[in-house]
Design a protein around this motif. Structure first.
Motif, PDB file in Angstrom:
ATOM      1  N   ASN A  24     -25.524 -35.335  21.497  1.00 17.17           N
ATOM      2  CA  ASN A  24     -24.665 -35.090  20.334  1.00 17.17           C
ATOM      3  C   ASN A  24     -25.433 -34.952  19.033  1.00 17.17           C
ATOM      4  O   ASN A  24     -24.935 -34.344  18.082  1.00 17.17           O
ATOM      5  N   THR A  25     -26.623 -35.530  18.985  1.00 21.44           N
ATOM      6  CA  THR A  25     -27.374 -35.554  17.735  1.00 21.44           C
ATOM      7  C   THR A  25     -28.607 -34.670  17.754  1.00 21.44           C
ATOM      8  O   THR A  25     -29.090 -34.252  16.699  1.00 21.44           O
ATOM      9  N   LYS A  44     -28.888 -32.348  14.273  1.00 25.72           N
ATOM     10  CA  LYS A  44     -27.522 -31.834  14.220  1.00 25.72           C
ATOM     11  C   LYS A  44     -26.738 -32.400  13.049  1.00 25.72           C
ATOM     12  O   LYS A  44     -25.541 -32.172  12.933  1.00 25.72           O
ATOM     13  N   PHE A  98     -24.959 -38.776  10.688  1.00 24.58           N
ATOM     14  CA  PHE A  98     -23.763 -39.385  11.258  1.00 24.58           C
ATOM     15  C   PHE A  98     -23.768 -40.881  10.980  1.00 24.58           C
ATOM     16  O   PHE A  98     -24.828 -41.499  10.853  1.00 24.58           O
ATOM     17  N   TRP A 140      -7.324 -38.804   9.592  1.00 22.82           N
ATOM     18  CA  TRP A 140      -8.160 -37.880   8.835  1.00 22.82           C
ATOM     19  C   TRP A 140      -7.255 -37.031   7.953  1.00 22.82           C
ATOM     20  O   TRP A 140      -6.156 -36.647   8.382  1.00 22.82           O
ATOM     21  N   ALA A 156     -14.107 -38.069   9.571  1.00 28.86           N
ATOM     22  CA  ALA A 156     -13.778 -37.495  10.874  1.00 28.86           C
ATOM     23  C   ALA A 156     -14.713 -38.009  11.959  1.00 28.86           C
ATOM     24  O   ALA A 156     -15.918 -38.174  11.740  1.00 28.86           O
ATOM     25  N   ARG A 169     -16.801 -37.133  14.891  1.00 23.75           N
ATOM     26  CA  ARG A 169     -17.437 -35.884  15.323  1.00 23.75           C
ATOM     27  C   ARG A 169     -17.722 -35.866  16.829  1.00 23.75           C
ATOM     28  O   ARG A 169     -17.714 -34.815  17.447  1.00 23.75           O
ATOM     29  N   TRP A 170     -18.008 -37.034  17.406  1.00 19.08           N
ATOM     30  CA  TRP A 170     -18.311 -37.100  18.834  1.00 19.08           C
ATOM     31  C   TRP A 170     -18.223 -38.547  19.294  1.00 19.08           C
ATOM     32  O   TRP A 170     -18.185 -39.474  18.482  1.00 19.08           O
ATOM     33  N   GLU A 211     -18.500 -38.477  10.840  1.00 13.98           N
ATOM     34  CA  GLU A 211     -19.016 -37.765   9.671  1.00 13.98           C
ATOM     35  C   GLU A 211     -19.608 -38.793   8.704  1.00 13.98           C
ATOM     36  O   GLU A 211     -18.984 -39.821   8.413  1.00 13.98           O
TER      37      GLU A 211
END
Length: 267
Positions: free
Chosen positions: A17-18, A43, A46, A73, A78, A80-81, A94
Motif C-alpha cells: 500500500n505504501t 505512494k 499516511f 468523511w 479518509a 486510504r487502505w 490520509e
C-alpha cells in the motif's frame, strides 16, 4: 503504544500500500493502539494505526473505525487502505496537517470546535452503526429509566477531547473514531461541555459554548442532568480504581462542578 513493537513486521505488511518507506515517525496519539505513526513513502504520506490481530476490544475498535470512515468523511481524514495478516491489523489514513485543539477559555479554536461537534451531530446514522447501541454510561445511571434517556438514533463519536479534534490551516477534523455508537444526540455536546469545564471554563460558560450545537438545544433537560451525574459516578469509580491517574481525578472534579451547577439532586 508499545515501545518494543517489531516495526519490521508492519513495514512488510503495509509495503503493497505504501511502497518503499522513507520514514516512520511514531506519534503521541493513539493510546488504544499498539502503534500510531506518520509514514512517508513513495505512494505518499499516511497516518498509520496498528493493533495486534487478536480478538478483543482493541481489534474491535479498529474494525469499527475502518467500517465507519466512509460515513464520517470529510469530517475525518479518509481511510486510504487497510492491511491484515495473522498478526496485525493496520489502517492507513490520509495524513493531515493539524494540531490538537485548545479548549481553554480564551482559545480562538472554540467556535470551530463547537461547529465541528455540531456537524458530527448532523451526519445521520449509517446502516453499519444501527446495532452499535451506546451502553457505556448505563451502569452509572440511577436506574433503567435514566439509562433509557441515553438511547437515540444519532451517530456519536463519544471521545470528544482536544487530541481528537485537530485544527489545521485548511479546516478541522474529528479523528480517532475508535468507538462510534448509536445514542442520544446530546451526548457528544455534553462530553464537550465536560471537557470545557475540565479545561478551565465555568459550567455556565461551557454550556453557553455548546449551545451552538442543535442537539444540545433540543435535548431533554432531565437527560442532560442524568448524563452529568452518570459521568460523575463513572469518573469517581475510575479514579478510585486508578489512584495514580491524575487526569481521572481532574475529570471527577470537573464533573462534580458541572453536577453542582445543574443542581442535580443526587450524584
Amino acid at each position: 503504544m508499545n515501545p518494543d513493537l517489531p516495526e519490521s513486521e508492519i513495514r512488510a505488511l503495509i509495503h503493497p500500500n505504501t511502497g518503499t518507506l522513507s520514514s516512520m515517525e511514531r506519534t503521541a496519539r493513539g493510546f488504544s493502539s499498539d502503534l500510531t505513526a506518520l509514514v512517508d513513502s513513495e505512494k505518499g504520506p499516511f497516518f498509520v494505526k496498528a493493533v495486534r490481530n487478536r480478538p478483543g476490544g482493541r481489534r474491535d475498535s479498529l474494525i469499527r473505525e475502518r467500517s465507519i470512515n466512509s460515513a464520517v468523511w470529510p469530517l475525518s481524514p479518509a481511510l486510504r487502505w487497510h492491511a491484515e495478516d495473522d498478526d496485525w491489523l493496520v489502517l492507513g489514513f490520509e495524513a493531515v496537517d493539524g494540531r490538537s485543539s485548545d479548549f481553554t477559555p480564551d482559545s480562538t479554536d472554540l467556535p470551530a470546535v463547537v461547529e465541528l461537534v455540531d456537524c458530527i451531530g448532523t451526519l445521520g446514522l449509517p446502516e453499519v452503526a444501527r446495532d452499535w447501541h451506546e451502553t457505556r454510561w448505563n451502569r452509572f445511571a440511577l436506574d433503567e429509566s435514566e439509562a433509557e434517556l441515553f438511547r437515540g438514533d444519532a451517530l456519536l463519536h463519544t471521545d470528544i477531547n482536544p487530541s481528537n479534534l485537530l485544527v489545521g490551516e485548511r479546516g478541522m477534523w474529528a479523528v480517532d473514531w475508535a468507538w462510534p455508537t448509536r445514542g442520544a444526540g446530546f451526548i457528544d455536546p455534553a462530553l464537550l461541555a465536560l471537557q470545557l469545564v475540565s479545561a478551565g471554563h465555568s459550567p455556565e460558560s461551557a454550556e453557553e459554548c455548546v449551545s451552538g450545537c442543535k442537539a444540545w438545544v433540543s435535548a431533554n433537560r432531565r437527560a442532560i442532568d442524568a448524563f452529568a451525574a452518570a459521568n460523575l459516578r463513572m469518573y469517581r469509580a475510575f479514579a478510585e480504581r486508578k489512584p495514580d491517574a491524575s487526569w481521572l481525578k481532574a475529570m471527577a472534579v470537573a464533573a462534580q462542578s458541572w453536577v453542582e451547577h445543574r443542581a442535580v439532586p443526587e450524584a
